[in-house]
Motif scaffolding. Sequence first.
Motif, PDB file in Angstrom:
ATOM      1  N   ILE A  17       2.805  -7.034  -4.904  1.00 10.02           N
ATOM      2  CA  ILE A  17       3.222  -7.078  -3.388  1.00 10.02           C
ATOM      3  C   ILE A  17       1.939  -7.347  -2.681  1.00 10.02           C
ATOM      4  CG2 ILE A  17       4.113  -6.064  -1.231  1.00 10.02           C
ATOM      5  CD1 ILE A  17       6.334  -5.035  -3.055  1.00 10.02           C
ATOM      6  N   ILE A  18       0.687  -6.560  -3.061  1.00 12.40           N
ATOM      7  CA  ILE A  18      -0.472  -6.556  -2.277  1.00 12.40           C
ATOM      8  C   ILE A  18      -1.154  -8.048  -2.431  1.00 12.40           C
ATOM      9  CG2 ILE A  18      -2.834  -5.821  -1.971  1.00 12.40           C
ATOM     10  CD1 ILE A  18      -1.631  -2.937  -2.617  1.00 12.40           C
ATOM     11  N   PHE A  19      -1.102  -8.379  -3.594  1.00 12.58           N
ATOM     12  CA  PHE A  19      -1.638  -9.894  -3.996  1.00 12.58           C
ATOM     13  C   PHE A  19      -0.729 -10.892  -3.189  1.00 12.58           C
ATOM     14  CE2 PHE A  19      -4.066  -7.752  -7.268  1.00 12.58           C
ATOM     15  CZ  PHE A  19      -5.501  -8.116  -6.884  1.00 12.58           C
ATOM     16  N   LEU A  20       0.426 -10.815  -3.252  1.00 12.09           N
ATOM     17  CA  LEU A  20       1.431 -11.606  -2.545  1.00 12.09           C
ATOM     18  C   LEU A  20       0.957 -11.834  -1.006  1.00 12.09           C
ATOM     19  CD1 LEU A  20       3.761 -13.725  -2.530  1.00 12.09           C
ATOM     20  CD2 LEU A  20       5.183 -11.678  -2.078  1.00 12.09           C
ATOM     21  N   LEU A  44      11.358   8.913 -18.126  1.00 16.68           N
ATOM     22  CA  LEU A  44      11.724   7.818 -17.333  1.00 16.68           C
ATOM     23  C   LEU A  44      10.812   7.873 -15.999  1.00 16.68           C
ATOM     24  CD1 LEU A  44      15.557   8.294 -17.463  1.00 16.68           C
ATOM     25  CD2 LEU A  44      14.078   6.269 -18.286  1.00 16.68           C
ATOM     26  N   GLU A  45      10.430   9.087 -15.702  1.00 14.24           N
ATOM     27  CA  GLU A  45       9.546   9.149 -14.284  1.00 14.24           C
ATOM     28  C   GLU A  45       8.270   8.521 -14.433  1.00 14.24           C
ATOM     29  OE1 GLU A  45       7.251  12.982 -12.341  1.00 14.24           O
ATOM     30  OE2 GLU A  45       9.619  13.268 -12.890  1.00 14.24           O
ATOM     31  N   ILE A  46       7.863   8.489 -15.678  1.00 11.71           N
ATOM     32  CA  ILE A  46       6.530   7.803 -15.902  1.00 11.71           C
ATOM     33  C   ILE A  46       6.657   6.175 -15.981  1.00 11.71           C
ATOM     34  CG2 ILE A  46       4.607   7.045 -17.933  1.00 11.71           C
ATOM     35  CD1 ILE A  46       4.924  10.116 -18.501  1.00 11.71           C
ATOM     36  N   ILE A  47       7.755   5.798 -16.460  1.00 11.21           N
ATOM     37  CA  ILE A  47       8.191   4.402 -16.465  1.00 11.21           C
ATOM     38  C   ILE A  47       8.406   3.814 -15.002  1.00 11.21           C
ATOM     39  CG2 ILE A  47       9.958   2.872 -16.979  1.00 11.21           C
ATOM     40  CD1 ILE A  47      10.249   4.446 -19.733  1.00 11.21           C
ATOM     41  N   LEU A  48       9.162   4.592 -14.401  1.00 13.02           N
ATOM     42  CA  LEU A  48       9.463   4.624 -12.835  1.00 13.02           C
ATOM     43  C   LEU A  48       8.115   4.234 -11.933  1.00 13.02           C
ATOM     44  CD1 LEU A  48      11.201   3.943 -10.445  1.00 13.02           C
ATOM     45  CD2 LEU A  48      11.251   6.552 -10.203  1.00 13.02           C
ATOM     46  N   ARG A  49       7.309   5.372 -12.202  1.00 10.16           N
ATOM     47  CA  ARG A  49       5.936   5.281 -11.421  1.00 10.16           C
ATOM     48  C   ARG A  49       4.856   4.144 -11.947  1.00 10.16           C
ATOM     49  NH1 ARG A  49       3.969  11.436 -10.446  1.00 10.16           N
ATOM     50  NH2 ARG A  49       2.990  10.456  -8.593  1.00 10.16           N
ATOM     51  N   PHE A  50       4.991   3.497 -13.158  1.00 13.23           N
ATOM     52  CA  PHE A  50       4.345   2.386 -13.721  1.00 13.23           C
ATOM     53  C   PHE A  50       4.741   1.285 -12.998  1.00 13.23           C
ATOM     54  CE2 PHE A  50       3.297  -0.962 -16.843  1.00 13.23           C
ATOM     55  CZ  PHE A  50       1.998  -0.755 -16.876  1.00 13.23           C
ATOM     56  N   ILE A  51       6.260   1.057 -13.061  1.00 11.83           N
ATOM     57  CA  ILE A  51       6.896  -0.038 -12.478  1.00 11.83           C
ATOM     58  C   ILE A  51       6.394  -0.109 -10.816  1.00 11.83           C
ATOM     59  CG2 ILE A  51       9.204  -1.037 -12.017  1.00 11.83           C
ATOM     60  CD1 ILE A  51      10.160  -0.200 -14.544  1.00 11.83           C
ATOM     61  N   LEU A  52       6.486   1.060 -10.274  1.00  9.33           N
ATOM     62  CA  LEU A  52       5.976   1.112  -8.878  1.00  9.33           C
ATOM     63  C   LEU A  52       4.693   0.582  -8.612  1.00  9.33           C
ATOM     64  CD1 LEU A  52       7.714   4.228  -7.490  1.00  9.33           C
ATOM     65  CD2 LEU A  52       8.383   1.695  -6.744  1.00  9.33           C
ATOM     66  N   PHE A  53       3.640   1.014  -9.578  1.00  8.11           N
ATOM     67  CA  PHE A  53       2.379   0.689  -9.629  1.00  8.11           C
ATOM     68  C   PHE A  53       2.200  -1.098  -9.487  1.00  8.11           C
ATOM     69  CE2 PHE A  53      -1.672   0.059 -11.479  1.00  8.11           C
ATOM     70  CZ  PHE A  53      -2.567   0.753 -10.795  1.00  8.11           C
ATOM     71  N   LEU A  54       2.932  -1.457 -10.670  1.00  8.37           N
ATOM     72  CA  LEU A  54       2.750  -2.884 -10.686  1.00  8.37           C
ATOM     73  C   LEU A  54       3.462  -3.663  -9.768  1.00  8.37           C
ATOM     74  CD1 LEU A  54       3.752  -3.197 -14.722  1.00  8.37           C
ATOM     75  CD2 LEU A  54       1.485  -3.424 -13.728  1.00  8.37           C
ATOM     76  N   ILE A  99       0.764  -1.422  -0.009  1.00 10.11           N
ATOM     77  CA  ILE A  99       0.036  -0.102  -0.032  1.00 10.11           C
ATOM     78  C   ILE A  99       0.709   1.134   0.097  1.00 10.11           C
ATOM     79  CG2 ILE A  99      -1.481   1.466   1.386  1.00 10.11           C
ATOM     80  CD1 ILE A  99      -3.022  -1.292   2.379  1.00 10.11           C
ATOM     81  N   ILE A 100       1.962   1.164   0.916  1.00  5.95           N
ATOM     82  CA  ILE A 100       3.033   2.401   0.787  1.00  5.95           C
ATOM     83  C   ILE A 100       3.584   2.486  -0.545  1.00  5.95           C
ATOM     84  CG2 ILE A 100       5.305   3.282   1.721  1.00  5.95           C
ATOM     85  CD1 ILE A 100       4.105   1.911   4.107  1.00  5.95           C
ATOM     86  N   ILE A 101       3.875   1.402  -1.332  1.00  6.07           N
ATOM     87  CA  ILE A 101       4.335   1.644  -2.518  1.00  6.07           C
ATOM     88  C   ILE A 101       3.381   2.083  -3.803  1.00  6.07           C
ATOM     89  CG2 ILE A 101       5.468   0.308  -4.668  1.00  6.07           C
ATOM     90  CD1 ILE A 101       6.959  -1.327  -2.309  1.00  6.07           C
ATOM     91  N   SER A 109       3.306   5.553  -5.958  1.00  2.00           N
ATOM     92  CA  SER A 109       3.261   5.746  -7.282  1.00  2.00           C
ATOM     93  C   SER A 109       2.278   6.477  -7.746  1.00  2.00           C
ATOM     94  CB  SER A 109       3.229   4.218  -7.851  1.00  2.00           C
ATOM     95  OG  SER A 109       2.094   3.684  -7.643  1.00  2.00           O
ATOM     96  N   LEU A 110       1.002   6.500  -7.098  1.00  3.67           N
ATOM     97  CA  LEU A 110      -0.080   7.409  -7.574  1.00  3.67           C
ATOM     98  C   LEU A 110      -0.214   8.803  -6.590  1.00  3.67           C
ATOM     99  CD1 LEU A 110      -2.956   4.749  -6.945  1.00  3.67           C
ATOM    100  CD2 LEU A 110      -1.841   5.466  -9.010  1.00  3.67           C
ATOM    101  N   SER A 111       0.328   9.202  -5.831  1.00  2.32           N
ATOM    102  CA  SER A 111       0.270  10.377  -5.021  1.00  2.32           C
ATOM    103  C   SER A 111       1.592  11.170  -5.461  1.00  2.32           C
ATOM    104  CB  SER A 111       0.197  10.255  -3.524  1.00  2.32           C
ATOM    105  OG  SER A 111       0.350  11.398  -2.903  1.00  2.32           O
ATOM    106  N   ASN A 112       1.150  12.177  -5.926  1.00  2.70           N
ATOM    107  CA  ASN A 112       2.221  13.365  -6.481  1.00  2.70           C
ATOM    108  C   ASN A 112       2.888  13.946  -5.439  1.00  2.70           C
ATOM    109  OD1 ASN A 112       3.531  14.179  -8.683  1.00  2.70           O
ATOM    110  ND2 ASN A 112       2.391  16.051  -8.998  1.00  2.70           N
ATOM    111  N   PRO A 113       2.111  14.463  -4.248  1.00  2.00           N
ATOM    112  CA  PRO A 113       3.219  14.882  -3.177  1.00  2.00           C
ATOM    113  C   PRO A 113       3.908  13.952  -2.437  1.00  2.00           C
ATOM    114  CG  PRO A 113       0.679  15.671  -3.078  1.00  2.00           C
ATOM    115  CD  PRO A 113       0.824  14.672  -4.193  1.00  2.00           C
ATOM    116  N   PHE A 114       3.498  12.847  -2.184  1.00  2.00           N
ATOM    117  CA  PHE A 114       4.287  11.775  -1.601  1.00  2.00           C
ATOM    118  C   PHE A 114       5.491  11.302  -2.455  1.00  2.00           C
ATOM    119  CE2 PHE A 114       4.352   7.255   0.176  1.00  2.00           C
ATOM    120  CZ  PHE A 114       4.918   7.664   1.309  1.00  2.00           C
TER     121      PHE A 114
END
Length: 61
Positions: free
Chosen positions: A51-54, A36-46, A10-12, A16-21
């Motif tokens: 991790i949540i489903f694990l 690269l920022e978009i790619i990093l945020r997408f990788i963090l999202f996935l 949830i923290i990750i 990836s979703l919260s711009n201020p965080f």
Amino acid sequence: MYWIVILIGIIILSLSLSNPFYRLLIKKKIKLNIILEIILRFILFLLAFIIIFLGLYLESI
């Protein structure tokens, strides 16, 4: 144990979703161009969903 895994996911996800965080934790330390920022945020999202489903899988065992 599984609550810790879900909480980390949830923290990750919020990172990836919260711009201020995201700006507070990552953008201050690492300067990336927009692609690269978009790619990093997408990788963090996935990664967060994996991790949540694990954690949910570990709970169901």
